[in-house]
Write an enzyme that holds these catalytic residues in place. Structure first.
Site, PDB file in Angstrom:
ATOM      1  N   TYR A   8      -4.116  19.617  -3.784  1.00 22.51           N
ATOM      2  CA  TYR A   8      -3.297  19.571  -2.577  1.00 22.51           C
ATOM      3  C   TYR A   8      -2.650  18.194  -2.471  1.00 22.51           C
ATOM      4  O   TYR A   8      -3.318  17.162  -2.579  1.00 22.51           O
ATOM      5  CB  TYR A   8      -4.166  19.828  -1.354  1.00 22.51           C
ATOM      6  CG  TYR A   8      -3.367  20.191  -0.128  1.00 22.51           C
ATOM      7  CD1 TYR A   8      -3.089  21.523   0.163  1.00 22.51           C
ATOM      8  CD2 TYR A   8      -2.896  19.219   0.749  1.00 22.51           C
ATOM      9  CE1 TYR A   8      -2.354  21.879   1.285  1.00 22.51           C
ATOM     10  CE2 TYR A   8      -2.157  19.560   1.866  1.00 22.51           C
ATOM     11  CZ  TYR A   8      -1.894  20.885   2.140  1.00 22.51           C
ATOM     12  OH  TYR A   8      -1.159  21.217   3.241  1.00 22.51           O
TER      13      TYR A   8
ATOM     14  N   TYR B  34       6.543  23.608  -0.602  1.00 24.38           N
ATOM     15  CA  TYR B  34       5.438  23.274   0.294  1.00 24.38           C
ATOM     16  C   TYR B  34       5.022  24.516   1.068  1.00 24.38           C
ATOM     17  O   TYR B  34       5.650  24.896   2.048  1.00 24.38           O
ATOM     18  CB  TYR B  34       5.861  22.164   1.251  1.00 24.38           C
ATOM     19  CG  TYR B  34       4.815  21.793   2.296  1.00 24.38           C
ATOM     20  CD1 TYR B  34       3.619  21.194   1.909  1.00 24.38           C
ATOM     21  CD2 TYR B  34       5.028  22.041   3.649  1.00 24.38           C
ATOM     22  CE1 TYR B  34       2.670  20.853   2.851  1.00 24.38           C
ATOM     23  CE2 TYR B  34       4.076  21.695   4.598  1.00 24.38           C
ATOM     24  CZ  TYR B  34       2.901  21.099   4.190  1.00 24.38           C
ATOM     25  OH  TYR B  34       1.946  20.757   5.118  1.00 24.38           O
TER      26      TYR B  34
END
Length: 391
Positions: A289, A339
C-alpha cells in the site's frame, strides 16, 4: 484431494473497470461493473455468487444495495466493511474464512470510488475527508491537519529525525514505481521521472513533495473468493490464499505513540507469514500500500525486508525497481497507476501470481505479499498469495 485442501480459499476472479479520469459514473455503477467483470473472468454466472462484501471510498455510494443492483438473491453472506485502505485485505480475509468454513461458496469482494469531478481539483475533493473540524478536532484543523497528507508528513519527519532518512531516499521509491508503471497500460502516469524531478516537485506538506503522494482515481475492482475445489473447474488458474492477518494500532497523535516509527505491518506481517508457512526471504514480489512513498518505506522495515531505520538506504539501492532484488508495486502502485485503496496492490498481486502481467511480469512469482494500510498507520492488513496450494 483432502477435505481441508478442497476447501482451501483461492481468488478465482478479478474484475477491473476503467480507472482514472473516467467521468459521469457513480461509485455504485463502478462497483457493479467490477463484480460483473470478476464473475466473467472466473467463468461464473452472477447467480453463482452467494456472498458479497462491499467497501466504498471517501465518497459514499457502495453498500448493501449493490445486491439489488446486481440482482443477487438468497445471499448467504452480505456485509459492508470499512477499515479504510486496509479494507480490501480485510474483506478477502473474511471471505476466505467463510468459504473455508462452508458458510459460502463464492464471495465477491468489491471496492469502488468516484471522487473525481470535471473542473474540480483532487485536493478540493479530499480536503478534510474523514477528519472532523468541530470540537477538539477543530484545533488540529486550525493547525493545518485538514487532510491525511499533514499527518503522514509528521510521521515521515519523525522517522527522518530518528533514523536520518532523507527526502532523496523517498524519491527512489517514486522513481522505481514510475519505472514499473511505464510497462503497465492501465497506469495513469507512465512517463519516467528522476530523483531530480521528485525534488523539484512542489512541497505539499514538508517533507512530502507532490511526487511522494498518490494520485486520485475513479473506478472499481472486485475479486471472487471461492474454494480450490470449485476453482479447479473455472476459467482462470486459482491464486491461493496461504496466509492473512490484521493489526489495528490506532495510534493517537501524541508523544507516547509509535507513529512514524512502527506500523501495524510489524504485527500483521509476521502473523500472515507464519500462517502461510513461509518467511520474508521466500517473498518473490511485494505489492505494498503506497498512499505515500513513506508508507512503502515503513512497511518494508516492519515486514523485515530490511532493518529498522534502513528503509531509506534499501530503497536507494535500487532493490525495488525493475531488475532489483525485491520487485515492489510492479504495476506502478497508487503513486503512478491508479488509486483504489487496497484493491490497487491486491489486483496487481493477482495479475503477477497468474503470470498475466505482460512486459512487467516478474520471473519469480511463487509467493506474493500484499499489504493494506488504513488511516494514518491506524489499520493494517496482510495477505500471502501464491499460484500454488500449500505444500
Amino acid at each position: 484431494m483432502t477435505t481441508d485442501t478442497a476447501r482451501g480459499p483461492v481468488i478465482a476472479g478479478l474484475g477491473i473497470t476503467e480507472t482514472g479520469k473516467v467521468y459521469g459514473r457513480s461509485a455504485a455503477d463502478f462497483a457493479a461493473d467490477a463484480v460483473r467483470r470478476a464473475a466473467d473472468d472466473a467463468g461464473l454466472a452472477l447467480s453463482d455468487i452467494d456472498g458479497l462484501l462491499t467497501s466504498s471510498g471517501v465518497m459514499p455510494g457502495v453498500g448493501l444495495s449493490l445486491q439489488t443492483e446486481l440482482g443477487l438473491r438468497d445471499l448467504r453472506l452480505l456485509s459492508e466493511m470499512q477499515a479504510y485502505g486496509s479494507t480490501a485485505g480485510g474483506m478477502v480475509q473474511y471471505a476466505a474464512m467463510a468459504v473455508r468454513a462452508g458458510m459460502a461458496e463464492a464471495v465477491a469482494c468489491v471496492f469502488a470510488d468516484a471522487p473525481l469531478k470535471e473542473k474540480t481539483s483532487a485536493g478540493a475533493l479530499y480536503s478534510g475527508a474523514g477528519l472532523g473540524t468541530s470540537g477538539w478536532m477543530g484545533l488540529t484543523a486550525a493547525a493545518g491537519m485538514i487532510s491525511a497528507t499533514p499527518q503522514y508528513a509528521v510521521a515521515a519527519r519523525r522517522h527522518m529525525d530518528t533514523y536520518g532518512t532523507t527526502s532523496e531516499q523517498l524519491a527512489h521509491i517514486a522513481v522505481a514505481q514510475r519505472a514499473w508503471a511505464g510497462m503497465n497500460p492501465r497506469a495513469q502516469f507512465r512517463e519516467p521521472i528522476t530523483v531530480e524531478d521528485h525534488q523539484a516537485s512542489r512541497l505539499i506538506a514538508e517533507p512530502l513533495h507532490l511526487l511522494d503522494c498518490c494520485l486520485v482515481s475513479n473506478g472499481g475492482v472486485a475479486v471472487i473468493v471461492t474454494t480450490a475445489e470449485r476453482a479447479a473447474h473455472l476459467r482462470k488458474p486459482p491464486v491461493h490464499l496461504l496466509g492473512w492477518a490484521q493489526a489495528h494500532p490506532g495510534y493517537p497523535m501524541n508523544r507516547d505513540s509509535d507513529l512514524g516509527l512502527v506500523s501495524g505491518a510489524a504485527q500483521a506481517g509476521p502473523a500472515a507469514l507464519k500462517m502461510a508457512g513461509v518467511t520474508v526471504e521466500d517473498i518473490d514480489v511485494a505489492e505494498l500500500y503506497d498512499c505515500y512513498t513513506f508508507t512503502v518505506l515503513l512497511t518494508l522495515e516492519d515486514y523485515g525486508f530490511c532493518a529498522k531505520g534502513e528503509g531509506g538506504a534499501f530503497a536507494a539501492s535500487g532493490a525495488l525497481a525493475p531488475g532489483g532484488s525485491l520487485p515492489v508495486n510492479t504495476g506502478g502502485g497508487q503513486l503512478s497507476s491508479y488509486y483504489l485503496w487496497g484493491m490497487t496492490p491486491l489486483s496487481e498481486a493477482v495479475i503477477q501470481a497468474r503470470g498475466e502481467a505482460g512486459e512487467r511480469q516478474v520471473p519469480r512469482h511463487d509467493v506474493v505479499l500484499v499489504s493494506g494500510n488504513g488511516g494514518c498507520f491506524a489499520h493494517h492488513s496482510t495477505l500471502v498469495l501464491s499460484p500454488h496450494a500449500r505444500a
